[in-house]
Structures are given as C-alpha cells and as structure tokens.
Scaffold this motif. Structure first.
Motif, PDB file in Angstrom:
ATOM      1  N   VAL A 252     -21.979  33.787  74.117  1.00 26.23           N
ATOM      2  CA  VAL A 252     -23.208  33.180  73.328  1.00 26.23           C
ATOM      3  C   VAL A 252     -22.912  31.979  72.550  1.00 26.23           C
ATOM      4  O   VAL A 252     -21.858  32.199  71.839  1.00 26.23           O
ATOM      5  CB  VAL A 252     -24.038  34.158  72.600  1.00 26.23           C
ATOM      6  N   VAL A 253     -23.546  30.873  72.883  1.00 29.39           N
ATOM      7  CA  VAL A 253     -23.213  29.767  71.712  1.00 29.39           C
ATOM      8  C   VAL A 253     -23.434  30.410  70.357  1.00 29.39           C
ATOM      9  O   VAL A 253     -24.435  30.971  70.011  1.00 29.39           O
ATOM     10  CB  VAL A 253     -24.450  28.657  71.967  1.00 29.39           C
ATOM     11  N   GLN A 254     -22.598  30.086  69.276  1.00 27.75           N
ATOM     12  CA  GLN A 254     -22.437  30.460  68.277  1.00 27.75           C
ATOM     13  C   GLN A 254     -23.166  29.659  67.201  1.00 27.75           C
ATOM     14  O   GLN A 254     -23.145  29.924  65.970  1.00 27.75           O
ATOM     15  CB  GLN A 254     -21.024  30.671  67.640  1.00 27.75           C
ATOM     16  N   HIS A 255     -24.267  29.196  67.595  1.00 28.22           N
ATOM     17  CA  HIS A 255     -25.373  28.410  66.745  1.00 28.22           C
ATOM     18  C   HIS A 255     -24.346  27.648  65.693  1.00 28.22           C
ATOM     19  O   HIS A 255     -23.439  27.043  66.027  1.00 28.22           O
ATOM     20  CB  HIS A 255     -26.147  29.131  65.964  1.00 28.22           C
ATOM     21  N   ALA A 256     -25.026  27.362  64.357  1.00 29.47           N
ATOM     22  CA  ALA A 256     -24.358  26.556  63.616  1.00 29.47           C
ATOM     23  C   ALA A 256     -23.387  27.260  62.590  1.00 29.47           C
ATOM     24  O   ALA A 256     -23.409  26.888  61.206  1.00 29.47           O
ATOM     25  CB  ALA A 256     -25.177  25.578  62.820  1.00 29.47           C
ATOM     26  N   TRP A 257     -22.975  28.640  63.118  1.00 30.55           N
ATOM     27  CA  TRP A 257     -22.610  29.436  61.960  1.00 30.55           C
ATOM     28  C   TRP A 257     -21.185  29.253  61.766  1.00 30.55           C
ATOM     29  O   TRP A 257     -20.457  28.743  62.698  1.00 30.55           O
ATOM     30  CB  TRP A 257     -22.453  30.890  62.587  1.00 30.55           C
ATOM     31  N   THR A 258     -20.530  29.419  60.345  1.00 36.65           N
ATOM     32  CA  THR A 258     -19.211  29.227  59.987  1.00 36.65           C
ATOM     33  C   THR A 258     -18.608  30.683  60.092  1.00 36.65           C
ATOM     34  O   THR A 258     -19.560  31.469  60.548  1.00 36.65           O
ATOM     35  CB  THR A 258     -19.333  28.791  58.781  1.00 36.65           C
ATOM     36  N   GLU A 259     -17.280  30.538  59.934  1.00 29.38           N
ATOM     37  CA  GLU A 259     -16.515  32.067  60.314  1.00 29.38           C
ATOM     38  C   GLU A 259     -17.354  33.044  59.140  1.00 29.38           C
ATOM     39  O   GLU A 259     -17.169  34.202  59.467  1.00 29.38           O
ATOM     40  CB  GLU A 259     -15.091  31.879  60.109  1.00 29.38           C
ATOM     41  N   ASP A 260     -17.597  32.631  57.956  1.00 28.22           N
ATOM     42  CA  ASP A 260     -18.046  33.519  56.796  1.00 28.22           C
ATOM     43  C   ASP A 260     -19.431  33.939  57.269  1.00 28.22           C
ATOM     44  O   ASP A 260     -19.715  35.010  57.191  1.00 28.22           O
ATOM     45  CB  ASP A 260     -18.281  32.707  55.863  1.00 28.22           C
ATOM     46  N   ASP A 261     -20.391  33.010  58.097  1.00 28.88           N
ATOM     47  CA  ASP A 261     -21.586  33.585  58.776  1.00 28.88           C
ATOM     48  C   ASP A 261     -21.049  34.676  59.597  1.00 28.88           C
ATOM     49  O   ASP A 261     -22.080  35.673  59.688  1.00 28.88           O
ATOM     50  CB  ASP A 261     -22.340  32.291  59.281  1.00 28.88           C
ATOM     51  N   ARG A 262     -20.434  34.411  60.713  1.00 30.74           N
ATOM     52  CA  ARG A 262     -20.248  35.451  61.519  1.00 30.74           C
ATOM     53  C   ARG A 262     -19.478  36.674  61.015  1.00 30.74           C
ATOM     54  O   ARG A 262     -19.935  37.786  61.432  1.00 30.74           O
ATOM     55  CB  ARG A 262     -19.085  34.766  62.772  1.00 30.74           C
ATOM     56  N   ALA A 263     -18.624  36.673  59.943  1.00 27.55           N
ATOM     57  CA  ALA A 263     -18.222  37.935  59.385  1.00 27.55           C
ATOM     58  C   ALA A 263     -19.607  38.779  58.585  1.00 27.55           C
ATOM     59  O   ALA A 263     -19.284  39.800  58.508  1.00 27.55           O
ATOM     60  CB  ALA A 263     -17.098  37.242  58.344  1.00 27.55           C
ATOM     61  N   TYR A 264     -20.420  37.823  57.991  1.00 22.87           N
ATOM     62  CA  TYR A 264     -21.267  38.229  57.397  1.00 22.87           C
ATOM     63  C   TYR A 264     -22.375  39.128  58.483  1.00 22.87           C
ATOM     64  O   TYR A 264     -22.752  40.332  57.981  1.00 22.87           O
ATOM     65  CB  TYR A 264     -22.456  37.448  56.477  1.00 22.87           C
ATOM     66  N   LEU A 265     -22.591  38.642  59.474  1.00 26.00           N
ATOM     67  CA  LEU A 265     -23.491  39.219  60.677  1.00 26.00           C
ATOM     68  C   LEU A 265     -22.709  40.364  61.102  1.00 26.00           C
ATOM     69  O   LEU A 265     -23.350  41.357  61.188  1.00 26.00           O
ATOM     70  CB  LEU A 265     -23.883  37.971  61.529  1.00 26.00           C
ATOM     71  N   ARG A 266     -21.447  40.340  61.324  1.00 26.72           N
ATOM     72  CA  ARG A 266     -20.672  41.390  61.931  1.00 26.72           C
ATOM     73  C   ARG A 266     -21.202  42.747  61.270  1.00 26.72           C
ATOM     74  O   ARG A 266     -21.350  43.831  61.315  1.00 26.72           O
ATOM     75  CB  ARG A 266     -19.392  40.984  62.167  1.00 26.72           C
TER      76      ARG A 266
END
Length: 329
Positions: free
Chosen positions: A182-196
C-alpha cells in the motif's frame, strides 16, 4: 527442554518460585483450575476475546507484539466497564507443523510481550490451555468493580453528550503501514512507528474508565469501529446518536492523509480501543475539571437524540459511509 504442553507452560508461563504472587490468587497455574479471592464488596467482570492469525493480526507479526496486542485488547473491555483488571487465563493454539525449536522460540517471545503488558497493568495469568491447530490466542480477562458503579451500554439518555477518548482511526491506518504493497501516504518513519505502536500496543483506557464511573451514563470500547460500537450503546439504551464528523479527533499522522479517508477510518476502521461514552449535561463540569487536571483526554463528537441508529453529518449535511465497521461473520 522439550517443547511439549506442560514444559512450555512451566517454563514460559508459570511464575518462578521466588516470584511474588498476589494474595488474591489462592491457587494459580498448575492445577485443573485456579482459585481467586475477589475483593470484599466487588463484582467480578468477565470478558473474553479470540485473536486468529491472518484475521486479527498479520500472520508474520512478531510474537512479542502479538502477546502485547492479545492482552491489551482484552484489557480494553475491562476499561469500558469502568473496572480494575485482576486476573486472566490464556488458551494458546500453536500450529501443528511447527517443530520444537520454532515452538520454543515463538512462545518465548510471545510470553515476554504478554508478561510485559501484564506487569504494566498489574494483572496475573492464572491458568489456561495449550493445543495445536491454526495459530490462535484466546484470553479471558477478569476484573473487579462495584456493581452499582459499573459502566454499561444501556445508560445513555436523551441530550447526553457523546465523547471519545484520545484519537480515532489510527488502528485502521496502521494496516496500511503493515501492508507494504500500500502507498504509505505522506507519513514519515516517525508516523509509521506511531501507527504500528497504536496497532500492536493499543492503550487500554483503564484509568479513564475508573474515572468515568462517576461521570458517564454509558460506555463502550471502540474495537469494531466508532459507528458500530456506538450503535451498541444506542440499541441497548433505546436511543439514537447524532455525530458531527468535523469534530472527530484525528492524530497528527492521520491529518497528513486525505481528510475523507481519515474520517472514514475514524468512523468505521476499528482497532482503536478508545472509549466512546455518554455524559449528561450536569456532569460535563466534572469532566471538564478532570480534563484540566490531565486525568482524561476526551472530545465531544455529538449528542444522544430520540429515534434509532447513529447518524452523521458534516457541515450541516448528512454524511454517509459504505459500512459501519468490522463484521465478525
């Protein structure tokens, strides 16, 4: 060490001989059943949830994260009742085609995540079962609450405010992070870590639930989606709810996504394990004081009205969605 049922239980789940066992546990792991002593004057709160690989968590999810998630989603049910968690049992089904080494490694990591969460929320594993089959985790959680103070679904009244704790939609958004296709939108690595973290380590709102005993008229945790779970309150209380979509609280990460997508995740995505609750107008000052003191973070998103169902509007116009949330069947 072999990797049979009792060896796994004794090595990874039974408390060490020098561990401190709560006085409420009269007999724990190792017998046909456990014996616990509820506190005087308290009612038992009992909840159970089953998590199946490939349905409730990715098949390749880290075992330690699965242990965290499995216990936390059960703790959320206790929070929604305004109760204090005390004990839990675990039924663990492990794939029959796993060899002894794989079984030991997975259980070691799983039990580590489970114990970390149990220690954090001060609840004790008191028994359960292990067997073979598709990877599956079933947890029964037991808590305590003064019966008259328990939060229920059937207490909402006309003109009550509808609120939710913290933010919505993060759990559903996390599935896009976990799916690399899935396309990861405009998320940074911090965003992805937060969502995980919001997916694997949702924060059961135990303290908020205890606080709301004296404030809320009804409550429910958001597991299947806000619309689906608020509908449970409406059905039990014989009322309807009106929701202002513009007021849905969204995290900074979700605010980077197309707004209509973020709103739909917040309304129907589920897996947030926040509390949706209703508060009569005369109790709103108490809630405001608790907010000011940092005891709870909550947002007014609507009101309870006459009728049936949950109705959404945006900018004064009806707002419709394709589904209300997760369907179990």
């Amino acid at each position: 060490m072999s990797a049979g049922e009792f060896e796994l239980i004794n090595h990874y789940f039974k408390a060490a001989p020098d561990a401190i066992t709560p006085a409420s546990v009269l007999l724990g792991i190792g017998d046909d059943a456990a014996l616990v002593q509820p506190s005087s004057g308290q009612a038992l709160v009992v909840a159970a949830d089953t998590l199946v690989s490939g349905i409730h968590f990715p098949a390749d999810a880290p075992a330690e994260q699965i242990g965290q998630r499995a216990l936390r989603v059960n703790l959320s049910d206790i929070a929604a009742m305004g109760a204090q968690p005390r004990w839990f049992t675990l039924a663990l089904t492990l794939p029959a085609d796993w060899g002894p080494d794989t079984r030991r490694e997975w259980v070691a990591e799983f039990s580590r995540g489970l114990k970390q969460c149990a220690d954090e929320y001060q609840c004790t594993l008191i028994g359960g079962d292990t067997t073979s089959g598709p990877l599956c985790i079933s947890i029964q959680m037991l808590g305590e609450v003064t019966a008259a103070k328990a939060l229920r679904r059937d207490g909402a009244n006309l003109d009550d405010f509808v609120l939710v704790t913290h933010t919505l939609g993060d759990g559903a958004a996390a599935l896009d992070v976990l799916d690399e296709s899935v396309v990861q939108h405009a998320w940074t690595e911090d965003d992805r870590a937060y969502l995980r973290a919001r997916y694997y380590q949702p924060e059961p709102r135990i303290q908020e639930g205890l606080l709301l005993q004296e404030i809320a008229s009804s409550a429910q945790d958001v597991s299947d989606g806000l619309l689906a779970d608020l509908e449970h309150i409406c059905q039990a209380s014989d009322v309807a709810a009106e929701i202002d979509v513009a007021e849905l609280p969204l995290s900074a990460s979700l605010q980077k996504v197309d707004v209509s997508q973020a709103q739909r995740w917040a309304l129907t995505g589920g897996d947030d394990y926040e509390l949706v609750f209703t508060v009569p107008e005369h109790n709103m000052p108490k809630l405001a004081m608790a907010q000011a003191q940092g005891q709870i973070q909550a947002t007014v998103i609507g009101r309870i009205v006459s009728g049936a169902g949950v109705h959404c509007e945006l900018d004064g116009a009806p707002f419709s969605v394709d589904s209300t949330g997760y369907r179990h069947f």
